[in-house]
Design an enzyme around this catalytic site. Structure first.
Site, PDB file in Angstrom:
ATOM      1  N   ASP B   9      15.405   1.271  -6.949  1.00  0.00           N
ATOM      2  CA  ASP B   9      14.393   0.749  -5.833  1.00  0.00           C
ATOM      3  C   ASP B   9      15.046  -0.044  -4.799  1.00  0.00           C
ATOM      4  OD1 ASP B   9      11.923  -0.368  -4.789  1.00  0.00           O
ATOM      5  OD2 ASP B   9      12.009  -1.841  -6.472  1.00  0.00           O
ATOM      6  N   ASP B 104      10.373   3.895  -0.717  1.00  0.00           N
ATOM      7  CA  ASP B 104      11.674   3.333  -1.183  1.00  0.00           C
ATOM      8  C   ASP B 104      12.007   3.018  -2.543  1.00  0.00           C
ATOM      9  OD1 ASP B 104       9.359   1.761  -2.082  1.00  0.00           O
ATOM     10  OD2 ASP B 104      10.285  -0.249  -0.922  1.00  0.00           O
ATOM     11  N   GLU B 105      11.403   3.992  -3.475  1.00  0.00           N
ATOM     12  CA  GLU B 105      11.719   4.137  -4.793  1.00  0.00           C
ATOM     13  C   GLU B 105      11.659   5.512  -5.299  1.00  0.00           C
ATOM     14  OE1 GLU B 105       8.727   2.229  -7.636  1.00  0.00           O
ATOM     15  OE2 GLU B 105       7.716   1.987  -5.779  1.00  0.00           O
TER      16      GLU B 105
END
Lengths: 364, 359
Positions: B9, B104-105
């Site tokens: 993350d 973003d993860e």
């Protein structure tokens, strides 16, 4: 209000009107049937605000009056009553006492004033059609009505009154069914109302074999009078699409088929059409049609039908349900299947003014 | 074979990219989103801004009030997407078994990357150096920090990445997981939204520990969700890392400069969004069976309505027509709208096998 009526007639009267009553309604009065007792008659009326039905039965009216009672509950009670004669008495608080043989029921009603009146037609255009002809035309078209709520103008049958002809059309964008009926009316009565599905269904139930139906068309409503029974419905607002443009012109190939033989073969083969592709393929070769279907990992089916065919060899695929629907609805022994090529609509015709345009499926 | 799952993350991703690209922003509260004197919301906040209780999805106006000295930056989605692609590239070099959850993860399945052996905790421990190497490479090459959770399943890995942020690395061993979960709020469980959480809390289930000790009572509180909840409470989760690159939905939305119920304005916005969504569908070579509209009113009440079609929808015209239909059917434009959006889902190949009449 007090009257006696035969159980059989009351039940028949209730069954005529109770279909319209909606089970889920925010307005309790719409679950009720309006009962109006006048001289020797009991009128029963139901409505869901879109469609209303009203019928009359003979009754011995001791005290005229009107009330409303829960339609389905009343029908359920009447169905089970033990004797042939029913006596119903309603007090000033709309409480009904139902007596039949040794049985007694008391049910609570609502005042007649709360019941929404059926619309009056003034200056409406009227048409007279033979009941059986209209019922037959509904049967030949109604299966093609669209259930896609996002295209609400297609959620009904177009009744196009033009040039002494009633053209009835139903389509769901993939197939289109059309029937012409000869009806006489003055030019000034021409019009193109769209009758919603629920009204079509009720109309189909009410129409019999004998006698005429009187159709009245208003600006936003339509009514059908069948004997003493009246069916009233809102019309679908909007313009029906130009259906003439999708009817193909000259066919390249015409195949004459025995309706029932073809229907049964398609039905059998469709048992192996996959849920995903949902198609059956018709392969035309000299004097033969092969009907074929397959489902990967399950299996396949095919069946040959000898036909008089001298044209080029080709294949076309259809949704089996769409192919069977008109074959089930038509009474004719023989039908014609007109085809152009694998990507163009097929047309089913009969000897009388009817046609069914069906778009094919891509052959994968 | 014991499972080893990472959840990677990125820390305050959009804000961190801005701080990296604008050295003058470093150490300062950066808020990515609409300016505080305009409509719109916060997309991301740097850790400095979070100290002022600025959170993503909060109206920019509120953020401006909470953090008057915040540096408001317009989002640069293209830059973030490019950055995301570079990071996913780094992750893909570690294992191809990767599920990108968002920009973003991502989840990584490292089960095959550690020495085979029976002990689950030994396998997890053996994977920690791999996680450390990922963090180092992201820091070295992208000048950004990531937090990684290491666990035997997606649920635990996600809790791990969230546990110590930013720049964290948390290993949740199988033998510790039940204890680790005990103090956490029931809201830490994926699928427990505000409504379920309230239902649980009303019955005295505040922590996952409560779920563990009173697991048998759950069916009467949450019905069919009980089985999943019981499994999560004890740290079980058998969801696989889904490597398919499938898009699940595509959407567009528009926050108006001023709340409006002006039909031409709404129609124009709808038409533009329908075109955007149709273009995205075409770009992915997809059609949609479900079309959805979203409206947000002045008081932030948000409603969505959807319709399911039989044939895949592909064109802007069709999406626009269905969006209009939904707005009309459910009478959604009863007052000025703050936001209007269109989304499509149930994405399928854009093929209509059944040909249609030109009607």
């Amino acid at each position: 209000m007090k009257f006696s009526v035969s159980k059989e007639k009351l039940l028949a009267g209730l069954q005529t009107v109770q279909n319209v009553v909606s089970t889920r309604t925010t307005l309790p009065i719409l679950s009720n049937v309006l009962l109006q007792a006048t001289d020797g008659q009991l009128r029963l009326t139901t409505t869901d605000l879109d469609v209303g039905v009203s019928g009359v039965i003979d009754a011995q009216v001791e005290k005229p009056g009107a009330t409303t009672l829960p339609a389905r509950r009343l029908a359920n009670i009447v169905r089970e009553l033990p004797a042939a004669e029913v006596q119903i008495e309603i007090d000033s608080k709309n409480v009904a006492s139902i007596r039949c043989g040794q049985s007694f029921f008391k049910i609570l009603g609502l005042p007649e004033e709360e019941f929404p009146p059926l619309p009056k037609f003034e200056g409406a255009k009227t048409f007279t059609i033979h009941q059986q002809a209209l019922r037959d035309a509904l049967k030949k078209t109604s299966y093609a009505i669209s259930t896609d709520e996002t295209r609400y103008v297609l959620n009904g049958i177009l009744f196009s009154f033009k040039e002494n002809k009633l053209t009835m059309v139903a389509t769901d964008g993939r197939r289109l069914a059309l029937v012409d009926l000869e009806v006489e009316f003055p030019r000034s009565s021409e019009g193109e109302p769209i009758v919603p599905t629920k009204c079509v269904t009720e109309l189909g139930r009410l129409l019999g074999d004998e006698g005429d139906v009187r159709v009245s068309v208003g600006d936003s409503q339509i009514s059908f009078e069948i004997g003493g029974t009246l069916l009233v419905s809102k019309l679908i607002e909007g313009n029906y699409p130009n259906y003439r443009q999708v009817i193909p012109g000259e066919a390249k190939e015409r195949i004459t088929l025995e309706r029932e033989t073809f229907l049964n073969a398609v039905h059998r083969v469709s048992l192996l059409s996959s849920e995903k592709s949902n198609s059956v393929k018709l392969v035309f070769t000299k004097n033969n049609i092969e009907i074929a279907a397959n489902t990967p990992d399950i299996g396949e089916a095919h069946e040959s039908l000898p036909v008089a065919y001298k044209g080029r060899e080709f294949s076309i695929a259809f949704n089996p349900e769409f192919l069977q629907a008109p074959l089930r609805a038509l009474p004719n022994d023989e039908i014609f299947l007109d085809l152009i090529d694998e990507m163009s609509p097929g047309v089913i015709k009969i000897q009388s003014p009817y046609l069914y345009v069906l778009m094919p499926m891509r052959i994968s | 074979m014991p499972r080893v799952i990472f959840h990677v993350d990125m820390d305050a991703f959009f804000a961190s990219v801005e701080q990296r690209d604008h050295p003058e922003f470093r150490g300062l509260p950066v808020i990515v989103g609409s300016p505080p004197d305009q409509r719109g919301v916060v997309c991301a906040a740097s850790y400095e801004a979070r100290k002022f209780k600025v959170r993503s999805a909060m109206p920019s106006r509120t953020a401006g009030r909470l953090c008057p000295h915040g540096i408001f930056v317009r989002p640069r989605m293209d830059a973030y997407r490019a950055e995301s692609a570079a990071i996913m590239e780094i992750l893909r070099a570690v294992t191809p078994v990767i599920e990108k959850v968002s920009v973003d993860e991502a989840y990584l399945d490292l089960s095959a990357s550690v020495p085979p052996g029976g002990d689950p905790d030994a396998a997890l421990e053996a994977a920690v150096p791999i996680a450390r190497a990922i963090k180092e490479r992201i820091a070295r090459e992208r000048h950004l920090t990531a937090s990684i959770g290491v666990g035997a399943n997606k649920f635990l890995a996600k809790l791990g990445s969230d546990f110590r942020k930013p720049d964290g690395l948390t290993l949740i061993r199988e033998r510790d997981k039940v204890e680790f979960l005990k103090p956490l709020s029931v809201r830490a469980i994926h699928g427990v939204g505000p409504v379920t959480a309230q239902m649980l809390e009303a019955k005295g289930f505040a922590t996952i520990g409560d779920l563990q000790t009173r697991a048998a009572e759950l069916p009467s509180v949450v019905g069919s969700f009980a089985a999943d909840l019981q499994a999560r409470a004890f740290g079980h989760d058998d969801r696989p890392v889904d490597t398919s690159e499938e898009r699940k939905s595509i959407s567009a939305e528009n926050t108006f400069l001023h709340d409006t119920d002006d039909r031409p304005t709404l129609r124009a916005a709808l038409k533009e969004m329908a075109a955007d969504v149709a273009q995205s569908l075409a770009g992915h070579e997809l059609g949609a069976l479900t079309v959805q509209v979203k409206v947000r009113y002045r008081d932030f009440t948000t409603l969505t309505r959807q319709v399911r079609m039989e044939d895949p929808v592909t064109t802007a015209r069709e999406i626009y027509r269905l969006a209009q239909f939904l707005l009309a059917r459910d009478r959604l434009v009863t007052g000025p709208l703050r936001l209007l959006g269109i989304g499509v889902s149930t994405l399928v190949p854009p093929i209509r096998r059944q040909l249609r009449l030109p009607i």
